[in-house]
Scaffold this active site. Structure first.
Site: not given
Length: 349
Positions: A193, A288, A318
């Site tokens: 991320s 996501d 995610h």
């Protein structure tokens, strides 16, 4: 007022639910969720259902509450044993000392490969502790040493503090390879991320400046473009762990209003030249908001002549590497990342 359920009881309940037979999990999770031609994995759907029922959110009104919540959520997960040792250290950088944790898998032969790892959390949340299991898991199943970096967080330290720390951490690892017991020619960068963003930006800055550079980049559902909102941002804006509101919250804390969102140190996808970057493994999750950004970056790298292996875990959400302790599809998807890391550094020179 009802008494708060003790954390150990909550953790035991979480472990128990994910150990149930698939039929009972399905009864709790509800009917299968299909969107954009993808069907959400039962384990992911169950997690989404449980977090929604408990009122758990990734972000809240205050930064302190959001950080505390992420730390507490880690304690709700099981801790399957991993044959990895660790030691804490401090890295000297131009901006001061950075804490870090070095993970060594069993039977590691010095000097071997190293992954300099940057945790996720939107540049605002997360820590070495919140990603301790993920780092241990990657180390054990890849056979690679992992150096997890405690970079500075926003809003106390807005952009470019985290970017500067990430580059400094790579430089430290390269300069102190002998002390870390690693091969200076087999150092990779990676992250999930926000950490994936920092890894991509670090690789890009190294290529642009010349000199020491990572030989591989491991990019796990990275954010790479703050300018364009692609289709997945709308499709999965709510209900799949990371939300559009969360992303706006993170951006507002990480960047200042006058920061240029097209700056490659913020949006590496918008760099004018991506040639010369090291080989990459880039993985996205099907459910996501960041899926299409990651896919676009993989395509851009390939068009620039960079060796890229792209994988979309179409049934995942995610943050799935943080849920590997729950087993099932979370563990399977994370094992694929560890295998890619092992392969990427096996013959890197």
């Amino acid at each position: 007022m009802a008494a708060k359920i003790p954390l150990p009881v909550q953790a035991a309940a979480m472990r128990g639910v994910f150990r149930l037979p698939a039929m009972l999990k399905r009864l709790i999770a509800g009917k299968p969720v299909t969107r954009d031609g993808q069907t959400l994995a039962l384990d992911a759907q169950l997690l989404v259902k449980l977090t929604a029922a408990s009122g758990i959110n990734l972000t809240s009104n205050s930064v302190a509450e959001s950080r505390a919540g992420m730390e507490i959520n880690v304690d709700l997960l099981p801790s399957p044993p991993l044959d990895v040792t660790s030691r804490d250290l401090r890295m000297s950088t131009p901006d001061g000392e950075l804490p870090a944790r070095l993970y060594t898998p069993r039977d590691y032969a010095e000097p071997g490969p190293l992954l300099v790892y940057f945790h996720g959390g939107g540049w605002v949340l997360g820590s070495v502790r919140t990603h301790d299991y993920a780092a241990r898991f990657l180390a054990e199943h890849s056979g690679v040493r992992v150096l997890s970096v405690e970079y500075r967080l926003a809003p106390e330290h807005r952009f470019p503090a985290a970017v500067d720390d990430a580059l400094a951490a790579f430089d430290y690892a390269h300069k102190h390879a002998d002390e870390l017991g690693v091969d200076q020619q087999r150092i990779a960068v990676g992250g999930d991320s926000a950490g994936g963003n920092l890894a991509a930006v670090t690789a890009l800055q190294c290529a642009q400046r010349g000199g020491p550079a990572p030989v591989f980049q491991l990019l796990v559902y990275p954010e790479v473009d703050f300018v364009t909102k692609r289709r997945s941002r709308q499709l999965f804006a709510e209900g799949f762990f990371l939300t559009d509101a969360d992303m706006n919250w993170f951006e507002g804390h990480y960047l200042s209003p006058d920061d240029d969102r097209s700056d490659p140190r913020i949006s590496p996808l918008l760099a004018g030249d991506l040639s010369g970057l090291p080989p990459a493994y880039l993985v996205t999750a099907g459910f996501d908001p960041l899926r299409d950004n990651g896919h676009a970056y993989a395509k851009a790298l390939e068009e620039a002549g960079v060796s890229v292996s792209y994988q979309c875990q179409r049934d995942m959400i995610h943050g799935f590497i943080n849920f590997a302790p729950l087993g099932g599809r979370f563990r399977e998807a994370t094992l694929e990342i560890a295998a890619a890391l092992r392969a990427g550094l096996a013959y890197a020179r």
